[in-house]
Design an enzyme around this catalytic site. Sequence first.
Site, PDB file in Angstrom:
ATOM      1  CG  ASP A 100      -0.184   0.051   2.646  1.00  0.00           C
ATOM      2  OD1 ASP A 100       1.242  -0.671   2.791  1.00  0.00           O
ATOM      3  OD2 ASP A 100      -0.539  -0.652   3.670  1.00  0.00           O
ATOM      4  CD  GLU A 122       0.790  -6.913   3.480  1.00  0.00           C
ATOM      5  OE1 GLU A 122       1.700  -7.992   3.722  1.00  0.00           O
ATOM      6  OE2 GLU A 122       0.838  -5.634   2.880  1.00  0.00           O
ATOM      7  CD  GLU A 136       0.450   4.137   5.021  1.00  0.00           C
ATOM      8  OE1 GLU A 136      -0.455   4.150   5.384  1.00  0.00           O
ATOM      9  OE2 GLU A 136       1.994   4.375   4.999  1.00  0.00           O
ATOM     10  CG  HIS A 215       7.531   3.808  10.001  1.00  0.00           C
ATOM     11  ND1 HIS A 215       7.319   2.272  10.547  1.00  0.00           N
ATOM     12  CD2 HIS A 215       6.952   3.856   8.484  1.00  0.00           C
ATOM     13  CE1 HIS A 215       6.244   1.870   9.512  1.00  0.00           C
ATOM     14  NE2 HIS A 215       6.100   2.194   8.756  1.00  0.00           N
ATOM     15  NE  ARG A 217       4.146   9.593   4.507  1.00  0.00           N
ATOM     16  CZ  ARG A 217       4.775  10.573   4.257  1.00  0.00           C
ATOM     17  NH1 ARG A 217       4.791  11.958   4.750  1.00  0.00           N
ATOM     18  NH2 ARG A 217       5.637  10.054   3.125  1.00  0.00           N
ATOM     19  CG  HIS A 248      11.110   5.264   9.650  1.00  0.00           C
ATOM     20  ND1 HIS A 248      11.535   5.913   8.777  1.00  0.00           N
ATOM     21  CD2 HIS A 248      11.204   3.642   8.658  1.00  0.00           C
ATOM     22  CE1 HIS A 248      11.063   5.148   7.280  1.00  0.00           C
ATOM     23  NE2 HIS A 248      10.845   4.643   7.381  1.00  0.00           N
TER      24      HIS A 248
HETATM   25  C1  UD1 Z   1       6.890   4.227   3.368  1.00  0.00           C
HETATM   26  C2  UD1 Z   1       5.336   3.971   3.133  1.00  0.00           C
HETATM   27  C3  UD1 Z   1       4.537   2.757   4.514  1.00  0.00           C
HETATM   28  C4  UD1 Z   1       5.296   2.154   4.577  1.00  0.00           C
HETATM   29  C5  UD1 Z   1       7.010   2.878   4.911  1.00  0.00           C
HETATM   30  C6  UD1 Z   1       7.732   1.722   5.057  1.00  0.00           C
HETATM   31  C7  UD1 Z   1       3.484   5.372   1.728  1.00  0.00           C
HETATM   32  C8  UD1 Z   1       2.496   5.810   1.628  1.00  0.00           C
HETATM   33  N1  UD1 Z   1       3.938   5.083   2.884  1.00  0.00           N
HETATM   34  O1  UD1 Z   1       6.263   5.639   4.495  1.00  0.00           O
HETATM   35  O2  UD1 Z   1       2.980   2.261   4.666  1.00  0.00           O
HETATM   36  O3  UD1 Z   1       5.149   1.401   6.065  1.00  0.00           O
HETATM   37  O4  UD1 Z   1       7.371   3.309   4.004  1.00  0.00           O
HETATM   38  O5  UD1 Z   1       9.528   2.347   5.974  1.00  0.00           O
HETATM   39  O6  UD1 Z   1       4.681   4.633   1.019  1.00  0.00           O
HETATM   40  N2  UD1 Z   1      14.603   8.276   4.672  1.00  0.00           N
HETATM   41  C9  UD1 Z   1      15.667   7.759   4.730  1.00  0.00           C
HETATM   42  N3  UD1 Z   1      16.277   6.556   4.062  1.00  0.00           N
HETATM   43  C10 UD1 Z   1      15.317   5.715   3.624  1.00  0.00           C
HETATM   44  C11 UD1 Z   1      14.311   6.254   4.030  1.00  0.00           C
HETATM   45  C12 UD1 Z   1      13.680   6.852   4.521  1.00  0.00           C
HETATM   46  O7  UD1 Z   1      16.503   9.298   4.488  1.00  0.00           O
HETATM   47  O8  UD1 Z   1      16.212   5.191   3.147  1.00  0.00           O
HETATM   48  C13 UD1 Z   1      13.933   9.095   5.039  1.00  0.00           C
HETATM   49  C14 UD1 Z   1      13.080  10.153   3.927  1.00  0.00           C
HETATM   50  O9  UD1 Z   1      14.537  11.815   4.759  1.00  0.00           O
HETATM   51  C15 UD1 Z   1      12.124  10.626   3.621  1.00  0.00           C
HETATM   52  C16 UD1 Z   1      11.522   9.888   5.146  1.00  0.00           C
HETATM   53  O10 UD1 Z   1      11.905   9.026   5.513  1.00  0.00           O
HETATM   54  O11 UD1 Z   1      11.599  11.176   3.161  1.00  0.00           O
HETATM   55  C17 UD1 Z   1      10.220   9.060   4.902  1.00  0.00           C
HETATM   56  O12 UD1 Z   1      10.079   7.787   3.577  1.00  0.00           O
HETATM   57  P1  UD1 Z   1       9.265   7.250   3.343  1.00  0.00           P
HETATM   58  O13 UD1 Z   1       9.070   6.428   2.752  1.00  0.00           O
HETATM   59  O14 UD1 Z   1       7.980   8.115   2.338  1.00  0.00           O
HETATM   60  O15 UD1 Z   1       8.063   7.101   4.374  1.00  0.00           O
HETATM   61  P2  UD1 Z   1       7.081   7.191   4.496  1.00  0.00           P
HETATM   62  O16 UD1 Z   1       6.153   7.626   3.466  1.00  0.00           O
HETATM   63  O17 UD1 Z   1       5.999   7.496   5.432  1.00  0.00           O
HETATM   64  N1  UDP Z   2      13.120  -4.102  10.266  1.00  0.00           N
HETATM   65  C1  UDP Z   2      14.204  -4.191   9.562  1.00  0.00           C
HETATM   66  N2  UDP Z   2      15.591  -3.601  11.018  1.00  0.00           N
HETATM   67  C2  UDP Z   2      14.828  -3.028  11.033  1.00  0.00           C
HETATM   68  C3  UDP Z   2      13.098  -2.623  11.577  1.00  0.00           C
HETATM   69  C4  UDP Z   2      12.326  -3.252  11.001  1.00  0.00           C
HETATM   70  O1  UDP Z   2      14.395  -5.204   8.378  1.00  0.00           O
HETATM   71  O2  UDP Z   2      15.452  -1.752  11.643  1.00  0.00           O
HETATM   72  C5  UDP Z   2      11.713  -4.648   9.199  1.00  0.00           C
HETATM   73  C6  UDP Z   2      11.243  -6.058   9.872  1.00  0.00           C
HETATM   74  O3  UDP Z   2      11.269  -6.888  10.287  1.00  0.00           O
HETATM   75  C7  UDP Z   2       9.356  -5.712   8.809  1.00  0.00           C
HETATM   76  C8  UDP Z   2       9.880  -5.214   8.234  1.00  0.00           C
HETATM   77  O4  UDP Z   2      11.085  -3.866   8.551  1.00  0.00           O
HETATM   78  O5  UDP Z   2      10.280  -6.881   7.672  1.00  0.00           O
HETATM   79  C9  UDP Z   2       8.554  -3.356   8.406  1.00  0.00           C
HETATM   80  O6  UDP Z   2       9.178  -2.250   7.905  1.00  0.00           O
HETATM   81  P1  UDP Z   2       8.352  -1.275   8.095  1.00  0.00           P
HETATM   82  O7  UDP Z   2       8.190  -0.726   9.882  1.00  0.00           O
HETATM   83  O8  UDP Z   2       9.777   0.302   7.546  1.00  0.00           O
HETATM   84  O9  UDP Z   2       6.916  -0.750   7.435  1.00  0.00           O
HETATM   85  P2  UDP Z   2       5.416  -1.210   7.542  1.00  0.00           P
HETATM   86  O10 UDP Z   2       6.097  -2.969   7.392  1.00  0.00           O
HETATM   87  O11 UDP Z   2       5.633  -0.739   8.431  1.00  0.00           O
HETATM   88  O12 UDP Z   2       5.132  -0.792   6.492  1.00  0.00           O
END
Ligand code: UD1
Ligand code: UDP
Length: 374
Positions: A100, A122, A136, A215, A217, A248
């Site tokens: 999602d 999923e 989501e 993490h 939003r 995160h």
């Molecule tokens: C997104 C997903 C959410 C999922 C989460 C997993 C959407 C709408 N939401 O969350 O469902 O649970 O990812 O993690 O797509 N950032 C870094 N390095 C990284 C990743 C992120 O610096 O490797 C920072 C960046 O500043 C980025 C922020 O984190 O802008 C948010 O990352 P993003 O993937 O957009 O997170 P969410 O949208 O909150």
């Molecule tokens: N996870 C990981 N390292 C971490 C924290 C979480 O590999 O330090 C894994 C965890 O096992 C799970 C996945 O990340 O499978 C969950 O991802 P996240 O919480 O980013 O997203 P969500 O599942 O909420 O979409």
Amino acid sequence: MPCETPRILVVFGTRPEIIKLAPVVAALRQKPGIETVVCSTGQQRELAAQTLAVFDLTADFDLQLMRERQDLHDIVAGALCGTRDIIAQVRPSFVLVQGDTGSAVGAGLAAYYSRIPLGHVEAGLRTNDMFNPFPEEANRRLLDEVSSLLFAPTPRARDVLLREGVAAERVHLTGNTVVDALMMARQGWEQRGAPATAAGLLASCPGKKLLLTCHRRENFGDGLAAIFDGVADIARRYPDLTVLFPVHPNPTVRDAAQAHLGGVANVRLLGQLPYPDFLYLLSHADLVISDSGGVQEEAPSFGTPLMVVRRQTERMEGVEGGFATIARLEAEDISRHALELLAQGRRPPTVTTPYGDGHAAQRIADLLTQAVSG
Ligand code: UD1
Ligand code: UDP
């Protein structure tokens, strides 16, 4: 027009999508006469790189979308237009997305607009609250609407889709591929020993361990403050406990974690852990507090008690099966509840969880092969 050798284009952008699609890519690559092409949107950078390395997976295309504090509109627009161009180049017979995220919905719409059939891994998760989780809940509804094949992880998810009127031949109960990934990781440490980072952390905290991830939003602001204040309260009341918190990389989460938990002696703010290290910690923790979707599906396999810190969850199977409880987003409630769960102790690990049996990826690969060969 589709190419002669059927090609399946698999698109992901975030850590959970990689974890849940890596077993599917591995199963598809065992299929003779089918080519599997992998595209990362690059919605996440470090998290994606760390997780791709664990599965020894390389993306054939990387759209490199990540920006600091990125906006939902940019991610969806970038994934939509970027995958439109990849679809035009690759000419797949099928596109496959998971979950999602902004990446999944952008790529899913690109497949639909290009009139390429879409598979959704999923499918059928719902809270029926468009703002919990946000965005989501809308993303997965949109994806289910435009998908040709919907892979439901649980009977509940399948029934939701059938009740919404999706034709029965498009819906398949497969289990969640997260269990397949978890079993691959667990087999790794059973054969080669404990992952080094996790083993080092466990050795350095002899008392009880509370694992925290957070993490989402919709929890930003008051929600994060309540969760972190609740955890700080537990840590202060329970000095023998160590809180392990892989933070995160989202700057909003980092700033709040530092502000609320930075000064608490027995709270360790960690970098994100490689997937096997995280799972190994999860399998040894006395309690996990999380708003993550994936962690809700993983904790039951290890018998680790789980407190879900969200207003709503689409994963009620864990709550109804007695694997998880939902706390109100208030510091006092979280702290009191956590102390009760710590006193109750861990459950025995189980191979039977509501989320899957470890063969979901194979089922999905079989169904896709049938669809593109038919
Ligand atoms: C997104 C997903 C959410 C999922 C989460 C997993 C959407 C709408 N939401 O969350 O469902 O649970 O990812 O993690 O797509 N950032 C870094 N390095 C990284 C990743 C992120 O610096 O490797 C920072 C960046 O500043 C980025 C922020 O984190 O802008 C948010 O990352 P993003 O993937 O957009 O997170 P969410 O949208 O909150
Ligand atoms: N996870 C990981 N390292 C971490 C924290 C979480 O590999 O330090 C894994 C965890 O096992 C799970 C996945 O990340 O499978 C969950 O991802 P996240 O919480 O980013 O997203 P969500 O599942 O909420 O979409």
